[in-house]
Design a protein around this motif. Structure first.
Motif, PDB file in Angstrom:
ATOM      1  N   PHE A  76      67.058  23.643  30.269  1.00  0.00           N
ATOM      2  CA  PHE A  76      67.522  22.435  29.581  1.00  0.00           C
ATOM      3  C   PHE A  76      66.497  21.301  29.773  1.00  0.00           C
ATOM      4  CE2 PHE A  76      70.686  18.740  29.438  1.00  0.00           C
ATOM      5  CZ  PHE A  76      70.772  18.750  28.055  1.00  0.00           C
TER       6      PHE A  76
ATOM      7  N   LEU B 207      72.554  26.104  28.841  1.00  0.00           N
ATOM      8  CA  LEU B 207      73.874  25.769  29.383  1.00  0.00           C
ATOM      9  C   LEU B 207      74.895  26.591  28.609  1.00  0.00           C
ATOM     10  CD1 LEU B 207      73.504  21.877  29.146  1.00  0.00           C
ATOM     11  CD2 LEU B 207      73.102  23.258  31.190  1.00  0.00           C
TER      12      LEU B 207
ATOM     13  N   SER C 121      69.466  20.042  37.080  1.00  0.00           N
ATOM     14  CA  SER C 121      69.718  21.328  37.754  1.00  0.00           C
ATOM     15  C   SER C 121      69.385  22.548  36.892  1.00  0.00           C
ATOM     16  CB  SER C 121      71.184  21.396  38.189  1.00  0.00           C
ATOM     17  OG  SER C 121      72.002  21.342  37.036  1.00  0.00           O
ATOM     18  N   THR C 122      69.151  22.344  35.581  1.00  0.00           N
ATOM     19  CA  THR C 122      68.903  23.504  34.709  1.00  0.00           C
ATOM     20  C   THR C 122      67.477  23.427  34.154  1.00  0.00           C
ATOM     21  OG1 THR C 122      71.202  23.233  34.053  1.00  0.00           O
ATOM     22  CG2 THR C 122      69.906  24.864  32.824  1.00  0.00           C
TER      23      THR C 122
ATOM     24  N   TRP D 184      75.653  15.177  31.848  1.00  0.00           N
ATOM     25  CA  TRP D 184      74.382  15.559  31.217  1.00  0.00           C
ATOM     26  C   TRP D 184      73.199  15.389  32.171  1.00  0.00           C
ATOM     27  CZ3 TRP D 184      70.212  12.333  30.489  1.00  0.00           C
ATOM     28  CH2 TRP D 184      70.435  10.977  30.682  1.00  0.00           C
TER      29      TRP D 184
ATOM     30  N   TYR E 140      76.749  20.682  23.762  1.00  0.00           N
ATOM     31  CA  TYR E 140      75.567  21.538  23.894  1.00  0.00           C
ATOM     32  C   TYR E 140      75.843  22.909  23.290  1.00  0.00           C
ATOM     33  CZ  TYR E 140      71.532  24.076  25.361  1.00  0.00           C
ATOM     34  OH  TYR E 140      70.383  24.829  25.310  1.00  0.00           O
TER      35      TYR E 140
ATOM     36  N   SER F 103      73.168  15.587  35.532  1.00  0.00           N
ATOM     37  CA  SER F 103      73.109  16.651  36.555  1.00  0.00           C
ATOM     38  C   SER F 103      72.681  17.969  35.906  1.00  0.00           C
ATOM     39  CB  SER F 103      74.450  16.796  37.268  1.00  0.00           C
ATOM     40  OG  SER F 103      75.441  17.090  36.324  1.00  0.00           O
ATOM     41  N   GLN F 104      73.101  18.190  34.645  1.00  0.00           N
ATOM     42  CA  GLN F 104      72.653  19.400  33.921  1.00  0.00           C
ATOM     43  C   GLN F 104      71.136  19.367  33.727  1.00  0.00           C
ATOM     44  OE1 GLN F 104      75.017  18.892  30.399  1.00  0.00           O
ATOM     45  NE2 GLN F 104      76.691  20.192  31.125  1.00  0.00           N
TER      46      GLN F 104
END
Lengths: 262, 215
Positions: free
Chosen positions: B65, B121, B61-62, B55, B184, B57-58
């Motif tokens: 999000f 995501l 990187s997003t 979660w 998600y 790194s998401q």
């Protein structure tokens, strides 16, 4: 000899809050541009933390042993009467928060007159003004610890008063229509209506921001003492519609008082 | 001179007057409440189940999000700050106090609705918690109770608005944490994570407001 800030900067320093604020400004921001300019123009070096701190401490200690006394001290004359009144109320409230009963009594006395006049100018000569003044004073007493100087005290006071006046409106509507069969209460109600019909003219002026149908709903139910059913038949609308109008009118009055300010 | 009832009232109020201390400024109380509420929700969420793998790194990187997260967190801060500001008398109207929190909550919901068509995501069942709806509801109870402690020394003029804001803020914390602790999927987030926010907000406004001292 310790040079005072007046001497260093050429301010005409009296014994007021504005001067103390400037002294604190020097403490917080010793190299403010205007100070540098002002000092440079007189051939003085701008003050630094090292030179300012003792000056400020000396100044504050010599003038004010406590915060409340600082606020009680006669401040520089205000620009207008309202600002002067607010300054005085703030000083009295700060002293009251510190436990000064005399200052508190003076403040409540002044607030009583101001609240009475505020309500009178907005709702006319209605008979519940005294009750509302008392409820407002009681609420101010309960909430006195929540006032924080130097926030505007008038806004704080009249937020409470507006709230209490709306509460009073609501309660009157709930109370007047109950048990109308009882003859003694009917007599009281007749008297109330007779008095209210005169005051309603004033109130109508004070409630001028309402649309006519909402003003009528409020005047019939809250000022003249009719039940919602009676008011509905007089206005030629359903019971539900009258109830909705009264509720909306109360919300509008509340918003109007909030907008109206002090 | 005849003393009126109001004079008598003033005399009784000033009799034996005690010094009072002012409550914490709204922003300090907000920071305190947020720290305690977040600690509680994060702690209990981790205690009852793992966070979703990857979660962090998401989140880093997003951008979409991260924006969802930022809007949720901002809504929580705005709601709690407005609640504490409204809990002392001031000229600020209820409508003006509610507006920032509602605007941010709406933006958060709007971004999740947008995510139904273009998700931040890839929707996945990975990390699903079996009772996330109940958890979101249950985890918000303690922050609401903490909020009541924070407002007990204040004097709210509009208790329902204060309770509504605390309810929204308190329920939005677990809802936001669930975005990192549960699967998600924008649809799941809207219905199961943010649904309880509305429920708790309304219930809090109706029921919890009764526990806030009336001025």
């Amino acid at each position: 000899m310790l040079m005072t800030i007046d001497q260093a900067y050429g301010w005409n320093m009296g014994e007021g809050r504005a001067q103390r604020a400037r002294a604190l400004a020097v403490f917080v921001w010793p190299r403010a541009p205007w100070q540098s300019l002002s000092a440079a123009s007189r051939g003085l070096a701008p003050l630094s933390w090292a030179t300012t701190l003792p000056l400020v401490v000396d100044l504050m200690a010599s003038i004010h042993p406590t915060t409340s006394e600082a606020f009680l001290e006669p401040a520089a004359p205000a620009q207008n009467p309202r600002a002067a009144r607010d300054q005085r109320w703030t000083a009295l409230m700060v002293a009251a928060q510190a436990g000064d009963a005399v200052a508190y009594q003076t403040l409540l006395g002044e607030l009583r007159d101001a609240i009475s006049s505020y309500l009178g100018s907005r709702f006319g000569d209605v008979e519940w003004i005294d009750d509302c003044v008392q409820e407002s004073l009681l609420a101010i007493h309960k909430a006195r610890h929540t006032f924080v100087a130097p926030k505007p005290i008038a806004a704080w006071v009249f937020a409470i008063v507006s709230n209490k006046s709306i509460d009073m409106f609501r309660r009157r509507g709930a109370g007047v229509g109950k048990n109308t069969e009882a003859s003694d209460q009917l007599d009281d109600r007749e008297q109330l209506m007779a008095r209210s019909s005169e005051s309603a003219i004033d109130a109508g002026r004070a409630l001028g921001w309402l649309e006519p149908k909402y003003r009528k709903a409020l005047m019939l139910t809250k000022l003249q003492g009719y039940t919602v059913e009676e008011a509905a038949s007089m206005a030629g609308v359903s019971h539900t519609a009258m109830r909705t109008r009264v509720s909306r009118a109360l919300r509008m009055v509340k918003r109007g008082l909030e907008r109206d300010g002090i | 001179m005849v003393k009126t009832d109001t004079d008598k009232l003033i005399a009784s109020l000033t009799d034996d007057l005690q010094p009072v201390s002012t409550p914490l400024p709204a922003w300090i109380a907000t920071v305190g409440w947020l720290a305690l509420a977040w600690t509680w929700v994060v702690g209990v969420t981790i205690a009852l189940g793992p966070m979703r793998e990857g979660w962090l790194s998401q989140l880093l990187s997003t951008p979409q999000f991260a924006l969802e997260f930022a809007l949720g967190a901002s809504a929580i801060v705005a709601a709690s700050y407005a609640a504490l500001q409204l809990s002392t008398p001031s000229q600020r109207t209820v409508r003006r106090s509610l507006a920032p929190a509602f605007a941010l909550l709406t933006a958060w919901v709007a971004l999740l609705v947008y995510g139904l068509f273009d998700p931040a995501l890839a929707p996945s069942m990975a990390g699903k918690r079996p009772h996330c709806f109940v958890e979101t509801l249950a985890f918000s109870v303690v922050p609401i109770a903490m909020g009541l402690v924070f407002v007990r020394r204040r004097a709210a003029l509009d208790r329902k608005a204060v309770a509504l804001l605390f309810g929204l803020g308190a329920a939005a914390i677990p809802a936001l944490i669930m975005q990192a602790a549960c699967m998600y999927d924008p649809q799941h987030a809207l219905m199961v994570h943010l649904g309880p926010v509305a429920i708790i907000g309304v219930l809090s406004g109706l029921l919890v407001s009764r526990f806030i001292p009336k001025l």
